[in-house]
Design a protein around this motif. Structure first.
Motif, PDB file in Angstrom:
ATOM      1  N   MET A   1       6.858  -1.791  -2.931  1.00 22.23           N
ATOM      2  CA  MET A   1       6.271  -1.006  -1.880  1.00 22.23           C
ATOM      3  C   MET A   1       6.403  -1.771  -0.572  1.00 22.23           C
ATOM      4  SD  MET A   1       2.849   1.084  -2.914  1.00 22.23           S
ATOM      5  CE  MET A   1       1.695   0.664  -1.652  1.00 22.23           C
ATOM      6  N   ALA A   2       6.848  -1.119   0.470  1.00 22.61           N
ATOM      7  CA  ALA A   2       7.086  -1.782   1.749  1.00 22.61           C
ATOM      8  C   ALA A   2       5.793  -2.254   2.401  1.00 22.61           C
ATOM      9  CB  ALA A   2       7.831  -0.835   2.684  1.00 22.61           C
ATOM     10  N   ASP A   3       4.754  -1.465   2.341  1.00 27.81           N
ATOM     11  CA  ASP A   3       3.479  -1.799   2.966  1.00 27.81           C
ATOM     12  C   ASP A   3       2.504  -2.227   1.885  1.00 27.81           C
ATOM     13  OD1 ASP A   3       1.586  -2.140   4.900  1.00 27.81           O
ATOM     14  OD2 ASP A   3       1.066  -0.027   5.031  1.00 27.81           O
ATOM     15  N   ASP A   4       2.661  -3.469   1.418  1.00 25.45           N
ATOM     16  CA  ASP A   4       1.915  -3.966   0.265  1.00 25.45           C
ATOM     17  C   ASP A   4       0.623  -4.641   0.720  1.00 25.45           C
ATOM     18  OD1 ASP A   4       1.446  -4.435  -2.379  1.00 25.45           O
ATOM     19  OD2 ASP A   4       2.719  -6.205  -2.488  1.00 25.45           O
ATOM     20  N   ARG A   5      -0.394  -3.839   1.030  1.00 21.33           N
ATOM     21  CA  ARG A   5      -1.677  -4.379   1.462  1.00 21.33           C
ATOM     22  C   ARG A   5      -2.781  -3.377   1.148  1.00 21.33           C
ATOM     23  NH1 ARG A   5      -3.677  -2.294   6.216  1.00 21.33           N
ATOM     24  NH2 ARG A   5      -2.307  -0.847   7.271  1.00 21.33           N
ATOM     25  N   VAL A   6      -3.994  -3.834   1.242  1.00 25.35           N
ATOM     26  CA  VAL A   6      -5.150  -2.962   1.057  1.00 25.35           C
ATOM     27  C   VAL A   6      -5.332  -2.142   2.329  1.00 25.35           C
ATOM     28  CG1 VAL A   6      -7.652  -2.899   0.750  1.00 25.35           C
ATOM     29  CG2 VAL A   6      -6.270  -4.548  -0.527  1.00 25.35           C
ATOM     30  N   ARG A   7      -5.500  -0.855   2.169  1.00 25.24           N
ATOM     31  CA  ARG A   7      -5.767   0.030   3.306  1.00 25.24           C
ATOM     32  C   ARG A   7      -7.145   0.640   3.130  1.00 25.24           C
ATOM     33  NH1 ARG A   7      -0.705   3.437   2.581  1.00 25.24           N
ATOM     34  NH2 ARG A   7      -0.622   2.197   0.718  1.00 25.24           N
ATOM     35  N   VAL A   8      -7.841   0.837   4.228  1.00 26.42           N
ATOM     36  CA  VAL A   8      -9.210   1.354   4.190  1.00 26.42           C
ATOM     37  C   VAL A   8      -9.277   2.644   5.004  1.00 26.42           C
ATOM     38  CG1 VAL A   8     -11.629   0.874   4.724  1.00 26.42           C
ATOM     39  CG2 VAL A   8     -10.131  -0.983   3.979  1.00 26.42           C
ATOM     40  N   TYR A   9      -9.795   3.698   4.380  1.00 31.77           N
ATOM     41  CA  TYR A   9      -9.954   5.000   5.014  1.00 31.77           C
ATOM     42  C   TYR A   9     -11.421   5.389   4.967  1.00 31.77           C
ATOM     43  CZ  TYR A   9      -4.903   5.543   4.653  1.00 31.77           C
ATOM     44  OH  TYR A   9      -3.553   5.365   4.778  1.00 31.77           O
ATOM     45  N   ALA A  10     -11.828   6.188   5.922  1.00 28.46           N
ATOM     46  CA  ALA A  10     -13.202   6.704   5.942  1.00 28.46           C
ATOM     47  C   ALA A  10     -13.139   8.225   5.962  1.00 28.46           C
ATOM     48  CB  ALA A  10     -13.941   6.202   7.169  1.00 28.46           C
ATOM     49  N   ARG A  11     -13.971   8.841   5.133  1.00 28.42           N
ATOM     50  CA  ARG A  11     -14.090  10.299   5.154  1.00 28.42           C
ATOM     51  C   ARG A  11     -15.530  10.653   5.475  1.00 28.42           C
ATOM     52  NH1 ARG A  11     -12.545  15.017   0.765  1.00 28.42           N
ATOM     53  NH2 ARG A  11     -12.560  16.669   2.328  1.00 28.42           N
ATOM     54  N   ILE A  12     -15.712  11.448   6.511  1.00 26.64           N
ATOM     55  CA  ILE A  12     -17.032  11.850   6.957  1.00 26.64           C
ATOM     56  C   ILE A  12     -17.377  13.188   6.307  1.00 26.64           C
ATOM     57  CG2 ILE A  12     -18.492  12.315   8.959  1.00 26.64           C
ATOM     58  CD1 ILE A  12     -17.185   9.475   8.815  1.00 26.64           C
ATOM     59  N   ARG A  13     -18.538  13.252   5.679  1.00 30.25           N
ATOM     60  CA  ARG A  13     -18.985  14.505   5.054  1.00 30.25           C
ATOM     61  C   ARG A  13     -19.201  15.566   6.111  1.00 30.25           C
ATOM     62  NH1 ARG A  13     -23.802  13.953   0.899  1.00 30.25           N
ATOM     63  NH2 ARG A  13     -23.520  16.158   1.087  1.00 30.25           N
ATOM     64  N   PRO A  14     -18.977  16.811   5.742  1.00 31.63           N
ATOM     65  CA  PRO A  14     -19.364  17.893   6.662  1.00 31.63           C
ATOM     66  C   PRO A  14     -20.874  17.884   6.848  1.00 31.63           C
ATOM     67  CG  PRO A  14     -17.988  18.731   4.871  1.00 31.63           C
ATOM     68  CD  PRO A  14     -18.332  17.308   4.540  1.00 31.63           C
ATOM     69  N   GLN A  15     -21.338  18.315   8.030  1.00 28.29           N
ATOM     70  CA  GLN A  15     -22.775  18.372   8.269  1.00 28.29           C
ATOM     71  C   GLN A  15     -23.419  19.389   7.356  1.00 28.29           C
ATOM     72  OE1 GLN A  15     -22.904  19.029  12.579  1.00 28.29           O
ATOM     73  NE2 GLN A  15     -24.510  17.495  12.585  1.00 28.29           N
TER      74      GLN A  15
ATOM     75  N   TYR B   1       5.370   0.484  -9.364  1.00 29.01           N
ATOM     76  CA  TYR B   1       4.388  -0.421  -8.771  1.00 29.01           C
ATOM     77  C   TYR B   1       2.999  -0.105  -9.302  1.00 29.01           C
ATOM     78  CZ  TYR B   1       8.007  -1.526  -5.352  1.00 29.01           C
ATOM     79  OH  TYR B   1       9.163  -1.924  -4.747  1.00 29.01           O
ATOM     80  N   HIS B   2       2.110  -1.088  -9.193  1.00 24.65           N
ATOM     81  CA  HIS B   2       0.710  -0.854  -9.540  1.00 24.65           C
ATOM     82  C   HIS B   2       0.035  -0.159  -8.370  1.00 24.65           C
ATOM     83  CE1 HIS B   2       0.777  -3.221 -13.194  1.00 24.65           C
ATOM     84  NE2 HIS B   2       1.452  -4.147 -12.526  1.00 24.65           N
ATOM     85  N   GLY B   3      -0.912   0.712  -8.662  1.00 29.00           N
ATOM     86  CA  GLY B   3      -1.629   1.401  -7.597  1.00 29.00           C
ATOM     87  C   GLY B   3      -3.067   1.634  -7.991  1.00 29.00           C
ATOM     88  N   CYS B   4      -3.930   1.651  -7.004  1.00 33.87           N
ATOM     89  CA  CYS B   4      -5.342   1.876  -7.255  1.00 33.87           C
ATOM     90  C   CYS B   4      -5.967   2.540  -6.034  1.00 33.87           C
ATOM     91  CB  CYS B   4      -6.047   0.542  -7.510  1.00 33.87           C
ATOM     92  SG  CYS B   4      -7.832   0.697  -7.746  1.00 33.87           S
ATOM     93  N   ILE B   5      -6.809   3.516  -6.284  1.00 36.74           N
ATOM     94  CA  ILE B   5      -7.616   4.106  -5.225  1.00 36.74           C
ATOM     95  C   ILE B   5      -9.059   3.880  -5.621  1.00 36.74           C
ATOM     96  CG2 ILE B   5      -8.295   6.228  -4.056  1.00 36.74           C
ATOM     97  CD1 ILE B   5      -5.465   7.260  -4.543  1.00 36.74           C
ATOM     98  N   PHE B   6      -9.784   3.193  -4.761  1.00 40.21           N
ATOM     99  CA  PHE B   6     -11.175   2.835  -5.028  1.00 40.21           C
ATOM    100  C   PHE B   6     -12.058   3.597  -4.045  1.00 40.21           C
ATOM    101  CE2 PHE B   6     -14.830   0.034  -4.178  1.00 40.21           C
ATOM    102  CZ  PHE B   6     -15.347  -0.054  -5.458  1.00 40.21           C
ATOM    103  N   ALA B   7     -12.970   4.401  -4.558  1.00 38.44           N
ATOM    104  CA  ALA B   7     -13.883   5.169  -3.710  1.00 38.44           C
ATOM    105  C   ALA B   7     -15.253   4.516  -3.748  1.00 38.44           C
ATOM    106  CB  ALA B   7     -13.970   6.610  -4.192  1.00 38.44           C
ATOM    107  N   TYR B   8     -15.803   4.262  -2.578  1.00 39.83           N
ATOM    108  CA  TYR B   8     -17.092   3.595  -2.474  1.00 39.83           C
ATOM    109  C   TYR B   8     -17.986   4.400  -1.536  1.00 39.83           C
ATOM    110  CZ  TYR B   8     -20.564   0.077  -1.300  1.00 39.83           C
ATOM    111  OH  TYR B   8     -21.736  -0.587  -1.113  1.00 39.83           O
TER     112      TYR B   8
END
Length: 114
Positions: free
Chosen positions: A1-15, A97-104
């Motif tokens: 994978m070209a961009d081999d790093r941890v990426r962090v995203y934020a999802r805001i709940r609807p009001q 490649y190995h992949g993981c999506i972690f939701a917190y």
């Protein structure tokens, strides 16, 4: 994978309806990568402290800004989230490649839904 790093995203709940009673949201997307959070509790504590000390009670909330690799507002769809977050990981896994999506997040905040 070209961009081999941890990426962090934020999802805001609807009001929700209960939050709409109080006006503007305390958490907002400012763009593709930024989220602002109003420190409402700190503003209330400052207001109470000022009123006890004889000052003027003003509840101006301090706003904090956070940067992420991506952010999704309350109007974002599952397809938006999957195309930006899930699809690249799935493609990499299919290439070996190995992949993981972690939701917190807080209980009931929509991790399973996302």
């Amino acid at each position: 994978m070209a961009d081999d790093r941890v990426r962090v995203y934020a999802r805001i709940r609807p009001q929700g309806t209960s939050r709409e009673e109080f006006g503007d949201a305390a958490v907002r997307c400012l763009g593709e990568n930024s989220v602002s959070v109003d420190d409402l509790e700190g503003a209330v504590n400052d207001s109470l402290r000022n009123s006890v000390q004889g000052g003027v009670a003003q509840a101006a909330a301090a706003t904090r800004k956070f940067e992420f690799d991506g952010s999704f507002g309350g109007s974002s769809t599952q397809a938006d989230v999957f195309s930006d977050v899930g699809a690249p990981v799935v493609r990499a896994v299919l290439q070996g490649y190995h992949g993981c999506i972690f939701a917190y997040g807080q209980t009931g905040s929509g991790k399973t839904f996302s």
